[in-house]
Design an enzyme around this catalytic site. Structure first.
Site, short mmCIF file in Angstrom:
data_model
loop_
_atom_site.label_atom_id
_atom_site.label_comp_id
_atom_site.label_asym_id
_atom_site.label_seq_id
_atom_site.Cartn_x
_atom_site.Cartn_y
_atom_site.Cartn_z
N HIS A 99 -45.35 -58.44 23.75
CA HIS A 99 -44.36 -57.61 24.44
C HIS A 99 -43.69 -58.52 25.47
O HIS A 99 -44.35 -59.40 26.03
CB HIS A 99 -45.00 -56.49 25.27
CG HIS A 99 -45.76 -55.45 24.52
ND1 HIS A 99 -47.07 -55.61 24.18
CD2 HIS A 99 -45.41 -54.22 24.09
CE1 HIS A 99 -47.50 -54.51 23.56
NE2 HIS A 99 -46.51 -53.65 23.49
N ASP A 102 -45.73 -58.88 28.65
CA ASP A 102 -47.04 -59.55 28.62
C ASP A 102 -46.89 -61.02 28.94
O ASP A 102 -47.77 -61.64 29.52
CB ASP A 102 -47.69 -59.58 27.22
CG ASP A 102 -47.63 -58.30 26.47
OD1 ASP A 102 -47.75 -57.26 27.11
OD2 ASP A 102 -47.50 -58.35 25.23
C1 XLS Z 1 -50.42 -49.05 21.60
C2 XLS Z 1 -49.73 -49.76 20.55
C3 XLS Z 1 -49.04 -51.03 21.01
C4 XLS Z 1 -48.04 -51.47 19.99
C5 XLS Z 1 -47.00 -52.40 20.51
O1 XLS Z 1 -51.19 -48.14 21.37
O2 XLS Z 1 -50.60 -50.05 19.51
O3 XLS Z 1 -49.97 -52.02 21.28
O4 XLS Z 1 -48.66 -52.06 18.89
O5 XLS Z 1 -46.27 -51.82 21.53
#
Ligand code: XLS
Ligand code: NI
Ligand code: NI
Length: 438
Positions: A99, A102
């Site tokens: 993301h 992150d």
């Molecule tokens: C959260 C989601 C997230 C997505 C990406 O529950 O799995 O990690 O994969 O935003």
């Protein structure tokens, strides 16, 4: 200097090895059904869990021991990228996902956040070029900052929508710069808690508008990656609009997005929706929407998204069976959207976790391939539908029947042909034979 000095490159040693830092099943160059294991499984490491997971839970702060961590600065973010690539290289994972927030600290303004992102993405590119590890998909965090308390694309606050649009624009540019093969939408807070304060129709239409803007911008800049929509029925909101594959696919078709967006299916999200992951894969696959997989596992006794590493070979075999049935991955992969437990706080636990997940999928692949090779399961399945292969069944499928002709047929026949057994128990026993050889 190596950050994980006690860990060498993880090698394949086969099932006779008891070394916990080797693969027993994942042999990346082994060719199966015409493709290497590496090409079949397309493993990806999730930056957010593996490098940013702190172990915090609602009852206490983080527990992870991460000697490389420091203040939330761009310098430390750049250092983290190097740690990350050392980890992925040693593991032998060909892909990763992130993301925007992150990988680089959020600044005081959007411009500052973008500047931070540019500085870090540049280092990602250098590390990609050095190692050959590449981006499976990128995404934007549209749920963490308080501005998104009511959602992003579905917020009641038009400025939140605008901010999210600017964020996704930048995230798409970064994803393209890094040669990302896809871009994922997960509706972090795209849903609602209370129907009295929610204009559902308006919110869902805004979500569609948002995705169209992303698709249009991708075209404009020449981003060729695949868009994914990741279903999750609840958490953080009570009702998420991306509930499951069926709800997502209906949404995509209703708003003319079906040509551009496929599914990113996460195991734990499927189970939160009271589906199994193989159900979601088979459903998406049979509708032509199978894209990528967020590989993890939930806990049967807990009702939330525990995001555990997948070690259940029964489950991985089913995933691989249905994935192969629908032709395997093209742009997608197995992204470990999974985190080590709060108690597993040492860096080496990150290796145990990923090795376990990769081996569970490698073994699952082998078992699935065996099941497909003999065709034993497929044959029983085909037999169950035999009445559609000739006679009246074939006529119906060919569009040559209508209510009147079927009534005539039944008047003449008097009663339907006897049913055949579903053979569920037999099938489950056959599956066990493939699963357990000793
Ligand atoms: C959260 C989601 C997230 C997505 C990406 O529950 O799995 O990690 O994969 O935003
Ligand atoms: Ni996910
Ligand atoms: Ni999840």
């Amino acid at each position: 200097m190596a950050v994980f000095p006690e860990v060498a490159k993880i090698k394949y040693e086969g099932t006779s090895s008891a070394n916990p830092l080797v693969f027993r099943y994942y042999n990346e160059t082994e060719v199966i059904e015409g493709k290497t294991m590496r090409e079949h499984l397309r493993f990806s490491v999730a930056f957010w869990h593996t490098l940013r997971g702190s172990g915090a839970d609602p009852f206490g702060p983080g527990t992870m021991y991460r000697p490389w961590e420091g203040a939330d600065t761009v310098d430390n973010a750049i250092n983290r990228v190097k740690v990350f690539f050392e980890f992925c290289e040693k593991l032998g994972a060909p892909f990763y996902c992130f993301h925007d927030r992150d990988i680089a600290p959020e600044g005081k303004t959007l411009a500052e956040s973008n500047k931070n992102l540019d500085a870090v993405v540049k280092v990602f590119k250098e590390e990609q070029d050095r190692t050959g590890i590449t981006l499976l998909w990128g995404t934007a965090n549209l749920f963490g900052n308080p501005r998104y308390m009511h959602g992003a694309a579905t917020s009641c606050n038009a400025d939140a929508f605008a901010y999210a649009a600017a964020q996704v624009k930048k995230a798409l540019e970064c994803t393209m710069f890094l040669g990302g093969q896809g871009y994922t939408f997960w509706g972090g807070r795209e849903g609602y808690q209370c129907i009295w304060n929610t204009d559902m129709k308006r919110e869902v239409e805004h979500l569609a508008k948002f995705m169209h803007m992303a698709v249009d911008y991708a075209k404009e800049i020449g981003f060729k990656g695949q868009f994914y929509f990741e279903p999750k029925p609840k958490e953080p909101t009570k009702h998420q609009y991306d509930f499951d594959c069926a709800a997502c696919i209906n949404f995509l078709r209703a708003y003319d997005l079906d040509k551009y967006v496929k599914m990113n299916i996460e195991t734990n999200h499927a189970t939160l929706a009271t589906h199994s992951v193989e159900h979601e894969i088979d459903y998406a696959g049979s509708q032509g929407f199978l894209g990528s997989i967020d590989a993890n596992a939930g806990d049967m006794l807990l009702g939330w998204d525990t995001d555990q590493f997948p070690t259940d070979v029964y489950m991985t075999s089913k995933i691989m069976y249905y994935l192969l049935k629908h032709g395997g991955f093209t742009t997608g992969g197995l992204n470990f959207d999974a985190k080590v437990r709060r108690e597993s706080f040492e860096p080496v636990d990150l290796f145990y976790a990923h090795i376990g997940g990769m081996d569970a999928f490698a073994l699952g692949l082998k078992i699935a391939v065996e099941m497909r090779k003999t065709g034993e399961l497929e044959k029983l399945l085909k037999e169950r539908y035999a009445s559609w292969d000739s006679g009246i069944g074939a006529e119906i499928e060919a569009g040559k029947a209508d209510f009147k002709s079927l009534e005539k047929y039944m008047f003449e026949k008097g009663e339907a042909a006897p049913n055949v057994s579903g053979r569920q128990e037999l099938l489950e026993n056959i599956v066990n034979r493939y699963m357990f050889k000793s």
